[in-house]
Write an enzyme that holds these catalytic residues in place. Structure first.
Site, mmCIF file in Angstrom:
data_model
loop_
_atom_site.group_PDB
_atom_site.id
_atom_site.type_symbol
_atom_site.label_atom_id
_atom_site.label_comp_id
_atom_site.label_asym_id
_atom_site.label_seq_id
_atom_site.Cartn_x
_atom_site.Cartn_y
_atom_site.Cartn_z
ATOM 1 C CD GLU A 24 -6.828 11.809 19.246
ATOM 2 O OE1 GLU A 24 -6.189 11.209 18.369
ATOM 3 O OE2 GLU A 24 -7.843 12.470 18.998
ATOM 4 C CD1 TRP A 51 -1.027 5.138 -6.627
ATOM 5 C CD2 TRP A 51 -1.534 7.153 -5.827
ATOM 6 N NE1 TRP A 51 -2.023 4.964 -5.702
ATOM 7 C CE2 TRP A 51 -2.358 6.187 -5.187
ATOM 8 C CE3 TRP A 51 -1.679 8.498 -5.470
ATOM 9 C CZ2 TRP A 51 -3.297 6.533 -4.223
ATOM 10 C CZ3 TRP A 51 -2.621 8.827 -4.500
ATOM 11 C CH2 TRP A 51 -3.415 7.867 -3.893
ATOM 12 C CD1 TRP A 78 -2.575 5.264 -0.656
ATOM 13 C CD2 TRP A 78 -1.841 4.263 1.192
ATOM 14 N NE1 TRP A 78 -3.113 4.002 -0.621
ATOM 15 C CE2 TRP A 78 -2.698 3.363 0.495
ATOM 16 C CE3 TRP A 78 -1.262 3.845 2.390
ATOM 17 C CZ2 TRP A 78 -2.970 2.072 0.955
ATOM 18 C CZ3 TRP A 78 -1.547 2.557 2.855
ATOM 19 C CH2 TRP A 78 -2.378 1.694 2.145
#
Ligand code: FAD
Length: 476
Positions: free
Chosen positions: A279, A311, A364
Site C-alpha cells: 500500500e 456523463w 469522476w
C-alpha cells in the site's frame, strides 16, 4: 555567520526531515524556519476545512518543537504561489539567508513555484531541494525503455528490488542550537481559510502521536492486515494517512519501523507486513505518475478515450451521494463516515467511487472534488489515482466493465451490518439478514422506514454505464 533557512511545506515534523537535517549539519550556521500558508491556492485545490485545521494544529506543535531545538519558525500568509515566491525572496534578503533547504512537492503548480523561486534566488542564495515525501525519487525507477511504469505490479517488483539494494535511513531530530536569539515568536494565528474541528480521539495532534500509532500498528495490527483490511467494522488499517498527507510522518519512518518489526519483509510476497508495504508502494506509484504525466494534476483522464464518456448531469443524485442518502446502506454509511470524520476506509472509498461513476454515471471529477473537500488525508496524487482507478480512466485501473454491486459489496465486507449501523441509525432495528436491502424487510413487515429507497436500479444502471463506456471507446 551563514544563515540557513528551512522552508517547511507538507513536512510538519522534526524527526527524519531531510531539509532540516541538512540545514543543521554546519554547527556554526544560524538555522531559521519558515512556513507560508497559501489560502488562495488551497481554495483553488478545494482543500478541506478540516485538513486546514489539522495543518494549523500541527504547525503550532511544530513551532514549539523547533523552538525547543533553538530554531525559530516564522509564519506568513500569502494568497497564492506567485506571492509566496516574492515573500521568500524578501524574507531571504531581510534575514541575510545564504542557503535555502526544502522538500520537493510533485504537483504541477508547486513545481512551477519552486522553479520560479530558484530562478529568482539564483546567485544570491544556494537552494537545495530534497525528495523526502517518497521512499524513491520520482523518475528514479523506470522500465527498460526508460519510461515510467504504467502497471503497478512490475513497478512494485522493481521498487522492492531497489529497496533490497539500498539502505533507507531516518535522520534524527536536530540537536539543540544556541546561536539564535529566539526573542518572542509571534503566535500562529488561524489562516484566512474555513476551519472545521478534527476529532482528537480519532486523530490526535502531533508527531509523537503519529509515531506511537505507527509503532503500535507495526507491532500488532499489521500481522493480520492482509485479512482484516477490507472490513470497515474492524480497526484493521493504520489510519496514518492524515499524518502522511501532511508529512507529520515520513514514508521512511513507516518503512523502517515495519522492517524493524518484520526483518524478513523484503523477502516475502504475502502476509500482513508485505501487504501493508504494497500500500505504501501504491502511494509512491501515484506520486511517480504525477511527475511523469503532469496533466494528471489538471484532472485529465490517463486513458484518453474515456474523455468521450457522456456523463449524466444529475445534481439531485450527486447530492444524495454526498449526503449519504442513496438508499444503498454501505454507500450511505461510508459517505456519512467521510462527512463526520474526514476519513473513509479504503474499501469504502472504492465502493463509493464506483457507485458515483458506474451506478450514477456522474463524472469522476465531481467525486474527486468532493472527497478533497472533506478528507483529512486529502492528497492530490492518491485521490486522483484512487478516482481514476475506480472510474476506469486511469493507468492500471479497474477495467470499465468491472462494476461493483453495492449490495453484494456490503454483504461481503460488512456481513452483519456492524459498520452500517454505526453510521445509519435509521437501520438500527433491521435484522442482519436484511441490513443490505432494508426496504424488502420493511415491506414484508408492513413497516415504514425513515430511510431513502434506492435512487437507482443497479442492474439497469450497470447496462447504461457499459453502453456509455462502449460508445466512448468506439468513438476513439
Ligand atoms: P493503510 O491501509 O494503513 O495504508 C498505509 C498508507 O498507505 C496510507 O496511510 C496511505 O498513505 C497509503 N495508501 C494506502 N492505500 C493507498 C492507495 N490505494 N493509494 C495511495 N496510497 C495508499 N489516500 C490518501 O492518502 N489521500 C487521498 O486523498 C486518498 N483518496 C482516495 C480516493 C479514492 C477514490 C480511493 C479509492 C483511495 C484513496 N486513497 C487516498 C487511498 C486509501 O484509501 C487511503 O490512503 C487509506 O484508506 C488510508 O487509510 P490508512 O491510513 O488506514 O491506510
Amino acid at each position: 555567520m551563514t544563515t540557513h533557512l528551512v522552508w517547511f511545506r507538507h513536512d510538519l515534523r522534526i524527526t527524519d526531515h531531510s531539509a532540516l537535517h541538512a540545514a543543521c549539519q554546519s554547527p556554526d550556521a544560524k538555522v531559521i524556519a519558515l512556513y507560508i500558508a497559501t489560502p488562495g491556492q488551497w481554495q483553488a485545490h478545494g482543500m478541506a476545512a478540516r485538513q486546514a485545521t489539522f495543518l494549523l494544529q500541527h504547525l503550532q506543535t511544530l513551532q514549539q518543537s523547533l523552538a525547543d531545538k533553538g530554531i525559530p519558525l516564522f509564519y506568513q500568509q500569502c494568497d497564492d504561489f506567485h506571492q509566496a515566491v516574492e515573500a521568500v525572496d524578501a524574507f531571504c534578503k531581510k534575514q541575510h539567508v545564504s542557503h535555502l533547504f526544502y522538500h520537493y512537492q510533485y504537483e504541477i503548480n508547486e513545481r512551477d513555484r519552486d522553479r520560479a523561486l530558484e530562478a529568482k534566488l539564483h546567485g544570491q542564495v544556494v537552494c537545495q531541494g530534497f525528495d523526502d515525501s517518497v521512499l524513491l525519487a520520482p523518475g528514479s525507477l523506470v522500465t527498460g525503455k526508460q519510461e515510467m511504469y504504467k502497471v503497478f505490479t512490475p513497478f512494485r517488483k522493481a521498487f522492492i528490488q531497489r529497496l533490497q539494494e539500498m539502505e533507507i535511513t531516518c535522520f534524527p531530530a536536530p540537536k539543540k542550537r544556541t546561536n539564535v536569539d529566539m526573542g518572542t515568536l509571534a503566535a500562529l494565528t488561524p489562516f484566512d481559510y474555513p476551519q472545521q474541528a478534527v476529532d482528537e480521539t480519532l486523530f490526535p495532534t502531533g508527531e509523537q502521536a503519529a509515531l506511537a500509532r505507527l509503532r503500535q500498528f507495526c507491532q500488532s495490527t499489521v500481522a493480520d492486515y492482509h485479512q482484516q483490511r477490507d472490513f470497515p467494522a474492524q480497526q484493521g488499517t493504520s489510519q496514518l494517512s492524515p499524518y502522511l498527507a501532511l508529512g507529520v510522518l515520513s514514508p521512511r519512518q513507516c518503512f523502517n519501523r515495519l522492517r524493524a518489526e518484520h526483518p524478513t519483509l523484503l523477502e516475502q510476497s504475502d502476509g500482513g507486513a508485505f501487504t501493508w508495504l504494497s500500500e505504501l508502494v501504491w502511494r509512491e506509484f501515484y506520486r511517480h505518475l504525477l511527475v511523469a504525466w503532469p496533466r494528471l494534476c489538471q484532472h485529465h483522464p490517463f486513458v484518453a478515450w474515456t474523455q468521450q464518456v457522456l456523463w449524466q448531469q444529475d445534481e439531485k443524485a450527486l447530492a444524495a451521494w454526498q449526503q449519504g442518502k442513496t438508499g444503498f446502506p454501505i454507500v450511505d454509511a461510508a459517505m456519512r463516515q467521510l462527512n463526520g470524520t474526514g476519513w473513509m476506509h479504503n474499501r469504502l472509498r472504492m465502493i463509493c467511487a464506483s457507485f458515483l461513476v458506474k451506478d450514477l454515471l456522474i463524472d469522476w471529477r465531481a467525486g474527486e472534488r468532493y472527497f478533497i473537500a472533506q478528507l483529512l488525508d486529502g492528497d492530490l496524487a492518491a485521490n486522483n489515482g484512487g478516482w481514476q482507478w475506480a472510474a476506469s480512466t486511469g493507468t492500471d485501473a479497474a477495467p470499465y466493465f468491472r462494476i461493483f454491486n453495492p449490495t453484494t459489496q456490503g454483504e461481503r465486507f460488512d456481513p452483519q451490518g456492524t459498520f452500517i449501523r454505526q453510521w445509519v441509525p435509521e437501520l438500527a432495528k433491521v435484522p442482519d439478514s436484511d441490513i443490505h436491502q432494508p426496504h424488502r424487510w420493511a415491506e414484508r413487515q408492513g413497516r415504514a422506514l425513515d430511510y431513502p429507497t434506492p435512487i437507482v436500479d443497479h442492474k439497469q444502471a450497470r447496462q447504461m454505464t457499459l453502453a456509455a463506456f462502449e460508445a466512448a471507446k468506439a468513438a476513439q
